[in-house]
Design an enzyme around this catalytic site. Structure first.
Site, PDB file in Angstrom:
ATOM      1  N   ARG A  74      -1.142  31.303 -55.354  1.00  0.00           N
ATOM      2  CA  ARG A  74      -2.583  31.069 -55.213  1.00  0.00           C
ATOM      3  C   ARG A  74      -3.268  32.170 -54.390  1.00  0.00           C
ATOM      4  O   ARG A  74      -4.203  31.910 -53.645  1.00  0.00           O
ATOM      5  CB  ARG A  74      -2.877  29.704 -54.568  1.00  0.00           C
ATOM      6  CG  ARG A  74      -2.400  28.536 -55.360  1.00  0.00           C
ATOM      7  CD  ARG A  74      -3.077  28.417 -56.715  1.00  0.00           C
ATOM      8  NE  ARG A  74      -2.495  27.325 -57.431  1.00  0.00           N
ATOM      9  CZ  ARG A  74      -1.382  27.419 -58.169  1.00  0.00           C
ATOM     10  NH1 ARG A  74      -0.768  28.579 -58.315  1.00  0.00           N
ATOM     11  NH2 ARG A  74      -0.888  26.368 -58.776  1.00  0.00           N
TER      12      ARG A  74
ATOM     13  N   CYS B 127      -6.803  21.060 -55.959  1.00  0.00           N
ATOM     14  CA  CYS B 127      -5.998  20.779 -54.768  1.00  0.00           C
ATOM     15  C   CYS B 127      -6.711  21.302 -53.525  1.00  0.00           C
ATOM     16  O   CYS B 127      -7.224  22.420 -53.514  1.00  0.00           O
ATOM     17  CB  CYS B 127      -4.627  21.436 -54.882  1.00  0.00           C
ATOM     18  SG  CYS B 127      -3.590  20.591 -56.097  1.00  0.00           S
TER      19      CYS B 127
ATOM     20  N   GLU C  27      -6.237  25.491 -49.781  1.00  0.00           N
ATOM     21  CA  GLU C  27      -6.382  26.181 -51.061  1.00  0.00           C
ATOM     22  C   GLU C  27      -7.879  26.222 -51.402  1.00  0.00           C
ATOM     23  O   GLU C  27      -8.392  27.194 -51.961  1.00  0.00           O
ATOM     24  CB  GLU C  27      -5.615  25.438 -52.163  1.00  0.00           C
ATOM     25  CG  GLU C  27      -5.734  26.105 -53.518  1.00  0.00           C
ATOM     26  CD  GLU C  27      -4.776  25.515 -54.557  1.00  0.00           C
ATOM     27  OE1 GLU C  27      -3.699  25.003 -54.175  1.00  0.00           O
ATOM     28  OE2 GLU C  27      -5.122  25.563 -55.755  1.00  0.00           O
TER      29      GLU C  27
HETATM   30  C1  FAD Z   1      -9.507  19.064 -61.931  1.00  0.00           C
HETATM   31  C2  FAD Z   1      -9.076  20.409 -61.385  1.00  0.00           C
HETATM   32  C3  FAD Z   1      -7.794  20.870 -61.620  1.00  0.00           C
HETATM   33  C4  FAD Z   1      -7.385  22.122 -61.134  1.00  0.00           C
HETATM   34  N1  FAD Z   1      -6.122  22.549 -61.384  1.00  0.00           N
HETATM   35  C5  FAD Z   1      -5.731  23.775 -60.955  1.00  0.00           C
HETATM   36  C6  FAD Z   1      -4.418  24.257 -61.244  1.00  0.00           C
HETATM   37  O1  FAD Z   1      -3.615  23.617 -61.889  1.00  0.00           O
HETATM   38  N2  FAD Z   1      -4.092  25.487 -60.800  1.00  0.00           N
HETATM   39  C7  FAD Z   1      -4.955  26.274 -60.089  1.00  0.00           C
HETATM   40  O2  FAD Z   1      -4.598  27.395 -59.717  1.00  0.00           O
HETATM   41  N3  FAD Z   1      -6.200  25.834 -59.783  1.00  0.00           N
HETATM   42  C8  FAD Z   1      -6.605  24.609 -60.201  1.00  0.00           C
HETATM   43  N4  FAD Z   1      -7.852  24.148 -59.892  1.00  0.00           N
HETATM   44  C9  FAD Z   1      -8.731  24.950 -59.015  1.00  0.00           C
HETATM   45  C10 FAD Z   1      -9.661  25.921 -59.754  1.00  0.00           C
HETATM   46  O3  FAD Z   1      -9.924  25.470 -61.057  1.00  0.00           O
HETATM   47  C11 FAD Z   1      -9.088  27.326 -59.832  1.00  0.00           C
HETATM   48  O4  FAD Z   1      -8.832  27.803 -58.542  1.00  0.00           O
HETATM   49  C12 FAD Z   1     -10.044  28.280 -60.562  1.00  0.00           C
HETATM   50  O5  FAD Z   1      -9.338  29.432 -60.936  1.00  0.00           O
HETATM   51  C13 FAD Z   1     -11.259  28.668 -59.733  1.00  0.00           C
HETATM   52  O6  FAD Z   1     -12.126  29.437 -60.571  1.00  0.00           O
HETATM   53  P1  FAD Z   1     -13.714  29.336 -60.410  1.00  0.00           P
HETATM   54  O7  FAD Z   1     -14.342  30.281 -61.342  1.00  0.00           O
HETATM   55  O8  FAD Z   1     -14.150  27.916 -60.514  1.00  0.00           O
HETATM   56  O9  FAD Z   1     -13.882  29.847 -58.924  1.00  0.00           O
HETATM   57  P2  FAD Z   1     -14.912  29.328 -57.759  1.00  0.00           P
HETATM   58  O10 FAD Z   1     -14.518  27.941 -57.443  1.00  0.00           O
HETATM   59  O11 FAD Z   1     -16.296  29.560 -58.239  1.00  0.00           O
HETATM   60  O12 FAD Z   1     -14.550  30.318 -56.634  1.00  0.00           O
HETATM   61  C14 FAD Z   1     -13.294  30.258 -55.986  1.00  0.00           C
HETATM   62  C15 FAD Z   1     -13.178  31.447 -55.021  1.00  0.00           C
HETATM   63  O13 FAD Z   1     -13.107  32.662 -55.774  1.00  0.00           O
HETATM   64  C16 FAD Z   1     -14.195  33.529 -55.445  1.00  0.00           C
HETATM   65  N5  FAD Z   1     -14.617  34.136 -56.709  1.00  0.00           N
HETATM   66  C17 FAD Z   1     -14.950  33.495 -57.868  1.00  0.00           C
HETATM   67  N6  FAD Z   1     -15.218  34.391 -58.846  1.00  0.00           N
HETATM   68  C18 FAD Z   1     -15.066  35.623 -58.286  1.00  0.00           C
HETATM   69  C19 FAD Z   1     -15.195  36.954 -58.788  1.00  0.00           C
HETATM   70  N7  FAD Z   1     -15.543  37.192 -60.054  1.00  0.00           N
HETATM   71  N8  FAD Z   1     -14.959  37.993 -57.941  1.00  0.00           N
HETATM   72  C20 FAD Z   1     -14.599  37.767 -56.646  1.00  0.00           C
HETATM   73  N9  FAD Z   1     -14.457  36.520 -56.123  1.00  0.00           N
HETATM   74  C21 FAD Z   1     -14.675  35.457 -56.932  1.00  0.00           C
HETATM   75  C22 FAD Z   1     -15.260  32.641 -54.820  1.00  0.00           C
HETATM   76  O14 FAD Z   1     -16.073  33.370 -53.920  1.00  0.00           O
HETATM   77  C23 FAD Z   1     -14.391  31.604 -54.106  1.00  0.00           C
HETATM   78  O15 FAD Z   1     -13.918  32.118 -52.868  1.00  0.00           O
HETATM   79  C24 FAD Z   1      -8.284  22.905 -60.375  1.00  0.00           C
HETATM   80  C25 FAD Z   1      -9.590  22.441 -60.140  1.00  0.00           C
HETATM   81  C26 FAD Z   1      -9.988  21.206 -60.636  1.00  0.00           C
HETATM   82  C27 FAD Z   1     -11.393  20.721 -60.372  1.00  0.00           C
END
Ligand code: FAD
Length: 291
Positions: free
Chosen positions: A158, A208, A278
């Site tokens: 992660r 998580c 996380e």
């Molecule tokens: C129901 C559910 C299940 C999930 N299961 C998993 C799983 O199995 N495995 C897993 O790894 N994660 C899981 N997640 C967490 C999440 O989906 C992941 O971490 C996902 O990759 C986050 O992407 P996002 O675009 O939503 O990022 P955001 O939530 O928008 O941002 C997360 C972080 O990344 C930064 N960020 C976002 N985009 C950029 C960019 N382009 N450049 C620089 N920084 C950036 C943001 O500033 C922030 O610090 C789950 C979430 C939910 C709600």
């Protein structure tokens, strides 16, 4: 727009300076302006791993979800797929499964964008996104773009080395997928999807809250510490998986942060293990280790 509109938890105050670039050029101009004004900013992708402050935010927030370009180049059995950071991981995965391209079989049920996934090296027990990254284009503070090869990026659980690039934004990612047998790819994705039955799918969460400690599971420790069902205000620890906090009833960000702290203290008191976040935060801080 508010944090509540733009996150899966459905929590957060107004973004008073929300910037929504559609491509690298627009992003570069925005970052140049912010830099010349000596200001900081936050980045938001799909909002599926963040807790946004309850306060209205004056600091600019750059939302990546409109950077949605996709280009495909075939080199023998290798497919080079170049995506804007705002492409939904779900859509990219659906394309690879449809075409029988191997690389994202681990991803069913992971919400959010390609950019967010790459920065945090999203994954499951079946694989991580970093394994398929060919190269990343990063916009640095001041608006200059650089390209980094996937092999030159540190990938961990992660985490990626990209998280150390302060005030930089991943704006484009090239993935390298392998042409494979479509049925085999689909079967593998189905196996990965099965773990979702053990998670509170369809409820308002941010995935998580804590990372797994080495050789253990944060959910297991939280469960044994009796955290399931604990609540603060409208935030409650999921009765399905103890490492998920649900916005059950109009929770505030402060409720979620407080509940996370209560859980972390319990695990620390009982097992002597200090869980690391996380979950990320925007406009506020989470505990004393990460977020
Ligand atoms: C129901 C559910 C299940 C999930 N299961 C998993 C799983 O199995 N495995 C897993 O790894 N994660 C899981 N997640 C967490 C999440 O989906 C992941 O971490 C996902 O990759 C986050 O992407 P996002 O675009 O939503 O990022 P955001 O939530 O928008 O941002 C997360 C972080 O990344 C930064 N960020 C976002 N985009 C950029 C960019 N382009 N450049 C620089 N920084 C950036 C943001 O500033 C922030 O610090 C789950 C979430 C939910 C709600």
């Amino acid at each position: 727009m508010t944090g509540a509109d733009l996150t899966t938890l459905g929590i957060g105050g107004k973004f008073l300076d929300l910037l929504v670039p559609e491509d690298g050029n627009e992003l570069s101009l925005m970052m140049r302006r912010i830099h010349s004004e000596g200001r900081s900013f936050s980045v938001l992708g799909g909002g599926s791993n963040v807790l946004v402050t309850d306060e209205d935010m004056e600091t600019p927030v750059i939302l990546t979800t409109s950077m949605k370009s996709v280009r495909i180049n075939r080199e023998g059995e290798r497919l080079l797929v170049t995506c804007g950071a705002g492409v939904a991981l779900r859509d990219l995965m659906a394309m690879t499964l449809r075409e029988g391209w191997s690389g994202l079989e681990f991803a069913p049920g992971i919400p959010g964008t390609v950019g967010g996934a790459v920065v945090g090296n999203a994954g499951s027990r079946y694989g991580t996104i970093g394994q398929s990254v060919h190269s990343v284009r990063l916009m640095r503070p001041g608006g200059a773009s650089t390209e980094i090869g996937g092999e030159d990026i540190e990938w961990g659980y992660r985490m990626s080395g990209l998280q150390r690039e302060e005030l930089s934004i991943v704006w484009e990612v090239a993935f390298s997928f392998r042409e494979s047998d479509r049925n085999a790819v689909l079967a593998e994705a189905k196996r990965s999807a099965a773990i979702r039955g053990m998670q509170p799918v369809g409820r308002r969460t941010a995935g998580c809250v804590f990372m797994n400690p080495p050789e253990d599971s944060a959910g297991r420790l939280l469960d044994l510490a009796g955290c399931k069902g604990l609540s603060v205000g409208g935030a409650v620890v999921s009765d399905i998986h103890a490492n998920f906090i649900e916005n059950a009833e109009g929770a505030s960000a402060a409720d979620v942060a407080k509940l996370a702290d209560v859980c972390r203290e319990r695990v620390s008191d009982i097992f002597g293990v200090r869980l690391r976040f996380e979950l990320k935060s925007i406009g506020m801080s989470l505990g004393d280790c990460g977020g």
